[in-house]
Design an enzyme around this catalytic site. Structure first.
Site, PDB file in Angstrom:
ATOM      1  N   PRO A 512       0.823  -1.213   0.000  1.00 31.74           N
ATOM      2  CA  PRO A 512       0.000   0.000   0.000  1.00 31.74           C
ATOM      3  C   PRO A 512       0.854   1.259   0.000  1.00 31.74           C
ATOM      4  CG  PRO A 512       0.055  -0.964   2.190  1.00 31.74           C
ATOM      5  CD  PRO A 512       0.707  -1.957   1.270  1.00 31.74           C
ATOM      6  N   HIS A 513       0.276   2.333  -0.506  1.00 29.28           N
ATOM      7  CA  HIS A 513       0.944   3.643  -0.442  1.00 29.28           C
ATOM      8  C   HIS A 513       0.785   4.153   0.987  1.00 29.28           C
ATOM      9  CE1 HIS A 513       2.526   7.376  -2.232  1.00 29.28           C
ATOM     10  NE2 HIS A 513       1.770   7.985  -1.328  1.00 29.28           N
TER      11      HIS A 513
END
Length: 588
Positions: A512-513
């Protein structure tokens, strides 16, 4: 010659043996789509095959391979925005708890799934625990976080006044203390607009399901006190928000931020100065609304939080009065940067109007105080239809509060509550039109407009919450069933085959960012976070595997447009999964 015939016979025999083995133990096919956490015994059970076949399917026990249920797949269902066709695999009549797999002879078998009680219990706790992992300004301890422990970062005890926020009392570059709070998303900044919205939906969860919330412990440092963990976690952010109010006039700073986003580094490695930025009417009203709501929710917990309820109410009233005096103080980052330095390029949370914020703040203040002076603002800004609540339009939070407190509201406000309830039911009914032909057997995901930045929260989770409200208002089982189907979609019954929550299911986001996850040196992401979801807009410029709306997702760190986490999305999802858990755990 005899050897030649013998070799041919042996080859034929081996081929037959392999074919027989394939029938006995067919290969796993990932085209099966279903809720990767499993199914409740008493609820509908639907899987989808991401291709077209016809004929029978079989549900088999995992250990014995025994067929326990068989049926026929549906007729093909066509996507409204692509050429993809699917078939539905219904097996709701199977109610026996256990571990199973699906098998279609010409396709192969699915990965295993469970039928069990308390299906969402672990996910509910993880979704709330994610906020502890997102805390700013404190060490995250191994006792509560395991391998995701980390030292304290961003104490925010020496925060600078940005020139845009300067006053005679607090001149530019002077220092204030504004600790605690949650990191907003994949970055390390803190924003009042998004915090106010997130706090509002989590407080709504407590007000709607108080007994359930009081029963949930997620092992955070405050768990030993007499206050539910949900409220303890909310207070961590509320306390920061209180420090963002200018004591001289009641206005609220729009955000606490660095001039630009930090790199993918640890909190302790960040070196940029942090500023509070100019006050805005939207931040101030979101603050006023969430503080008014928090005031009534925290009132019974004076032992752990003495005088906090009254403090928040007074802060709310002062903020509302400031907003009345500054109704046009909308935050415009480009305009601000033209007049003040340093320039700021972090999240803007800009808005074109504050009418929905006035509606929400006035509603919460009226419900908390009973003061009729707020009624005129509620009436003035009441929308004509139900609007799913997002940070950019918070009307839905006010409508939900009116519905929730309908039995306590008198006369005119009671009528407004009835109107809000009818609007919500009309919205829910509109979402169910044609749902019986949905390719993934869910109300969500049938239109290309369902997929955008943050759609897993702002549309899928949001819509599921609306169904739950409609169920509470009418006791009509259709709404509860479709709330569950939308959760099935998020947890795997979708075009990508992803369970969109980190750490859950057999295929979930690994990259994930999220700066905290990217910088901690641990392979697995922090668990329990919902990612944004498919977004054909791909504002991050990444190369996506597909631009078909429901497939426009990529699990890579740079993809902030499809793979970021955010507290507002997490707040919506936490409400959604906990409300389902609370509603379904006692249904047999």
């Amino acid at each position: 010659m005899k050897n030649h015939y013998l070799n041919v016979s042996v080859c034929a025999l081996i081929t037959l043996l392999f074919a027989a083995c394939a029938k006995i133990n067919p290969p796993v096919n990932e085209l099966y789509r279903f809720n990767q956490l499993g199914f409740y015994p008493s609820e509908e059970k639907i899987a989808v095959l991401d291709t077209v076949v016809s004929g029978p399917f079989y549900i088999k026990e995992l250990n014995s391979g025994k067929v326990v249920y068989e049926g026929l797949v549906s007729q093909p269902r066509l996507s409204a925005f692509s050429e993809k066709e699917t078939v539905v695999i219904p097996f709701s009549q199977l109610r026996t708890k256990g571990t199973y797999f699906i098998e279609i002879p010409e396709v192969g078998k699915s990965l295993p799934f469970e039928i069990k009680d308390s299906l969402f219990s672990s996910l509910s706790k993880a979704s709330l625990k994610a906020f502890y992992l997102q805390r700013s300004g404190t060490a995250i301890e191994a006792e509560f976080a395991g391998k995701w422990e980390r030292p304290a970062g961003h104490p925010d005890t020496l925060v600078r006044i940005h020139p845009s926020a300067a006053t005679a009392v607090r001149p530019a570059e002077s220092l204030i203390s504004s600790p605690k709070g949650w990191y907003d998303a994949g970055d390390y900044n803190k924003y009042i607009v998004n915090s106010g919205f997130t706090v509002g939906i989590l407080l709504s969860l407590y007000e709607d399901y108080p007994q359930y919330a009081q029963s949930v412990s997620v092992q955070i440092p405050e768990s030993a006190n007499q206050t539910p963990d949900l409220l303890d976690e909310i207070w961590w952010n509320l306390e920061w928000m209180l420090s963002m109010q200018d004591p001289s006039d009641g206005g609220v700073y729009h955000k606490l931020t660095t001039p630009s986003f930090e790199g993918m580094i640890k909190p302790t490695e960040c070196k940029q100065p942090r500023y509070v930025i100019e006050k805005s009417v939207t931040a101030t009203l979101d603050f006023a609304a969430s503080m008014a709501q928090a005031s009534r929710v925290f009132a019974p917990f004076e032992k752990d939080y003495p005088e906090v309820s009254q403090k928040m109410l007074q802060a709310s009233i002062r903020a509302f009065n400031w907003a009345l005096q500054h109704p046009d103080a909308l935050y415009n980052q480009r305009k601000m940067n033209a007049n003040f330095k340093p320039a700021v390029s972090t999240g803007g949370y800009e808005d074109r109007s504050a009418t929905d914020e006035f509606f929400w703040a006035a509603t919460e203040l009226y419900i908390t105080t009973g003061n009729d002076k707020y009624t005129s603002y509620v009436k003035e800004y009441l929308p004509e239809s139900f609007i799913l609540p997002v940070w950019g339009n918070v009307s839905g939070l006010a409508q939900m509060s009116l519905i929730r407190h309908r039995d306590k509201l008198e006369k005119e406000m009671g009528s407004l509550s009835d109107s809000a309830g009818k609007q919500l039911i009309n919205y829910a009914d509109s979402c169910l039109a044609g749902v019986e032909l949905a390719p993934y057997a869910a109300a969500y995901g049938r239109s290309s407009k369902d997929f955008f930045w943050g759609c897993n929260s702002d549309k899928a989770s949001n819509q599921g919450i609306a169904f739950l409200y409609a169920y509470r208002l009418t006791n009509d089982r259709r709404y509860l069933t479709n709330a569950l189907h939308s959760m099935d979609y998020l947890l795997g019954r979708n075009a990508t085959g992803y369970c969109y929550v980190t750490g859950f299911g057999h295929k979930s986001p690994l990259n994930p960012h999220h700066r905290l996850a990217a910088s901690d040196g641990i392979d697995e992401p922090l668990p329990g976070f919902l990612v944004g979801g498919p977004n054909p807009g791909k504002q991050d410029g990444c190369e996506y595997p597909s631009l078909v709306p429901d497939e426009a997702y990529i699990d890579i760190l740079p993809s902030y447009a499809s793979n970021e986490i955010a507290i507002n999305w997490q707040g919506m999802f936490t409400y959604y999964v906990m409300a389902l858990d609370a509603t379904l755990r006692d249904i047999k």
